[in-house]
Design a protein around this motif. Structure first.
Motif, mmCIF file in Angstrom:
data_model
loop_
_atom_site.group_PDB
_atom_site.id
_atom_site.type_symbol
_atom_site.label_atom_id
_atom_site.label_comp_id
_atom_site.label_asym_id
_atom_site.label_seq_id
_atom_site.Cartn_x
_atom_site.Cartn_y
_atom_site.Cartn_z
ATOM 1 N N ALA A 126 18.589 0.822 38.361
ATOM 2 C CA ALA A 126 19.224 2.125 38.146
ATOM 3 C C ALA A 126 18.304 3.012 37.310
ATOM 4 N N LEU A 127 17.708 2.424 36.262
ATOM 5 C CA LEU A 127 16.789 3.198 35.425
ATOM 6 C C LEU A 127 15.574 3.648 36.233
ATOM 7 N N SER A 128 15.074 2.737 37.057
ATOM 8 C CA SER A 128 13.924 3.074 37.891
ATOM 9 C C SER A 128 14.287 4.201 38.857
ATOM 10 N N LYS A 129 15.463 4.095 39.444
ATOM 11 C CA LYS A 129 15.927 5.126 40.376
ATOM 12 C C LYS A 129 16.101 6.449 39.639
ATOM 13 N N ASP A 130 16.748 6.384 38.443
ATOM 14 C CA ASP A 130 16.950 7.599 37.649
ATOM 15 C C ASP A 130 15.596 8.199 37.246
ATOM 16 N N TYR A 131 14.666 7.354 36.874
ATOM 17 C CA TYR A 131 13.326 7.828 36.506
ATOM 18 C C TYR A 131 12.651 8.503 37.694
ATOM 19 N N GLN A 132 12.756 7.840 38.822
ATOM 20 C CA GLN A 132 12.146 8.400 40.034
ATOM 21 C C GLN A 132 12.746 9.762 40.346
ATOM 22 N N GLN A 133 14.074 9.878 40.269
ATOM 23 C CA GLN A 133 14.737 11.152 40.542
ATOM 24 C C GLN A 133 14.310 12.207 39.524
ATOM 25 N N ALA A 134 14.275 11.772 38.228
ATOM 26 C CA ALA A 134 13.873 12.734 37.190
ATOM 27 C C ALA A 134 12.431 13.185 37.420
ATOM 28 N N ARG A 135 11.565 12.265 37.801
ATOM 29 C CA ARG A 135 10.156 12.587 38.068
ATOM 30 C C ARG A 135 10.050 13.581 39.224
ATOM 31 N N GLU A 136 10.834 13.304 40.277
ATOM 32 C CA GLU A 136 10.794 14.211 41.434
ATOM 33 C C GLU A 136 11.279 15.604 41.030
ATOM 34 N N LYS A 137 12.339 15.655 40.219
ATOM 35 C CA LYS A 137 12.862 16.946 39.774
ATOM 36 C C LYS A 137 11.829 17.667 38.907
ATOM 37 N N ILE A 138 11.185 16.904 38.028
ATOM 38 C CA ILE A 138 10.173 17.513 37.163
ATOM 39 C C ILE A 138 9.003 18.016 38.011
ATOM 40 N N GLU A 139 8.607 17.204 39.000
ATOM 41 C CA GLU A 139 7.513 17.635 39.884
ATOM 42 C C GLU A 139 7.912 18.904 40.623
ATOM 43 N N GLN A 140 9.181 18.906 41.117
ATOM 44 C CA GLN A 140 9.641 20.106 41.830
ATOM 45 C C GLN A 140 9.678 21.300 40.877
ATOM 46 N N ALA A 141 10.219 21.026 39.669
ATOM 47 C CA ALA A 141 10.298 22.121 38.693
ATOM 48 C C ALA A 141 8.895 22.589 38.319
ATOM 49 N N SER A 142 7.988 21.627 38.152
ATOM 50 C CA SER A 142 6.595 21.989 37.817
ATOM 51 C C SER A 142 5.977 22.757 38.974
ATOM 52 N N HIS A 143 6.208 22.292 40.175
ATOM 53 C CA HIS A 143 5.679 22.942 41.366
ATOM 54 C C HIS A 143 6.237 24.364 41.467
ATOM 55 N N THR A 144 7.555 24.464 41.254
ATOM 56 C CA THR A 144 8.201 25.772 41.304
ATOM 57 C C THR A 144 7.630 26.667 40.204
ATOM 58 N N ALA A 145 7.468 26.087 39.000
ATOM 59 C CA ALA A 145 6.941 26.871 37.883
ATOM 60 C C ALA A 145 5.521 27.328 38.182
ATOM 61 N N MET A 146 4.723 26.444 38.798
ATOM 62 C CA MET A 146 3.345 26.800 39.144
ATOM 63 C C MET A 146 3.333 27.929 40.185
ATOM 64 N N LYS A 147 4.226 27.849 41.150
ATOM 65 C CA LYS A 147 4.299 28.900 42.166
ATOM 66 C C LYS A 147 4.702 30.213 41.511
ATOM 67 N N GLU A 148 5.668 30.145 40.605
ATOM 68 C CA GLU A 148 6.122 31.346 39.908
ATOM 69 C C GLU A 148 4.971 31.925 39.079
ATOM 70 N N LEU A 149 4.263 31.005 38.407
ATOM 71 C CA LEU A 149 3.132 31.447 37.592
ATOM 72 C C LEU A 149 2.059 32.070 38.481
ATOM 73 N N GLU A 150 1.827 31.448 39.629
ATOM 74 C CA GLU A 150 0.828 31.959 40.566
ATOM 75 C C GLU A 150 1.247 33.347 41.066
ATOM 76 N N ARG A 151 2.504 33.496 41.420
ATOM 77 C CA ARG A 151 2.988 34.798 41.879
ATOM 78 C C ARG A 151 2.879 35.849 40.778
ATOM 79 N N SER A 152 3.269 35.386 39.588
ATOM 80 C CA SER A 152 3.198 36.346 38.467
ATOM 81 C C SER A 152 1.755 36.768 38.228
ATOM 82 N N LEU A 153 0.861 35.816 38.313
ATOM 83 C CA LEU A 153 -0.551 36.134 38.096
ATOM 84 C C LEU A 153 -1.066 37.025 39.229
#
Length: 163
Positions: A126-153
């Protein structure tokens, strides 16, 4: 008891010896002494009978006492035999119960260990699954943030190029 019996028998023999000697010497005794002897003789016989009765009674009581002692010893042997068997059985039962309790405790410990392992495995998954999900969300959030930063730039870059 045997010493009393010996004393009684010895006393009887001495009384018989004395009576025999006095009977043998009666003719040599004075008239008064002979008369006293004749009066004492029945009492001596009575004393001899009393000693004989006492010896027989002592012998009878001795045999009875030996019989009672023998019976008491047999009874004690029977009781010891019973107690010995009972103690052996109690010891065997205690050992068996102890063995059973130990086996039960070992089984309970093994089951608890297996439950703990299962819990850790389940929680680990369960912890591994939760970690994996959290990692994916962070990656998505990071990816989204990078895209936003790229657009802003890009927007800023375009705005600066217009200047």
């Amino acid at each position: 008891m045997d010493s009393f019996k010996d004393i009684l028998e010895k006393s009887q023999r001495r009384l018989s010896d004395i009576a025999d000697k006095l009977d043998d010497q009666r003719e040599e005794l004075s008239e008064d002494a002979a008369e006293l002897w004749q009066q004492a003789k029945p009492k001596l016989g009575s004393l001899k009978e009393s000693l004989t009765t006492a010896a027989l009674s002592l012998q009878s009581q001795g045999e009875q006492a030996r019989l009672q002692a023998h019976l008491a010893a047999m009874d004690a042997q029977d009781q010891w035999s019973y107690l010995s068997k009972t103690m052996t059985e109690l010891t065997r039962n205690a050992q068996q119960k102890g063995r059973t309790e130990l086996e039960s405790a070992e089984l309970q410990a093994h089951l608890a260990k297996m439950d703990a392992r299962d819990f850790v495995n389940q929680q680990g998954e369960a912890l591994s699954k939760d970690y994996q999900q959290a990692r994916e969300k962070i990656e998505q959030a990071s990816h989204t943030a990078m895209k936003e930063l790229e657009r802003s730039l890009e927007i800023i870059g375009k705005s600066w190029s217009n200047f």
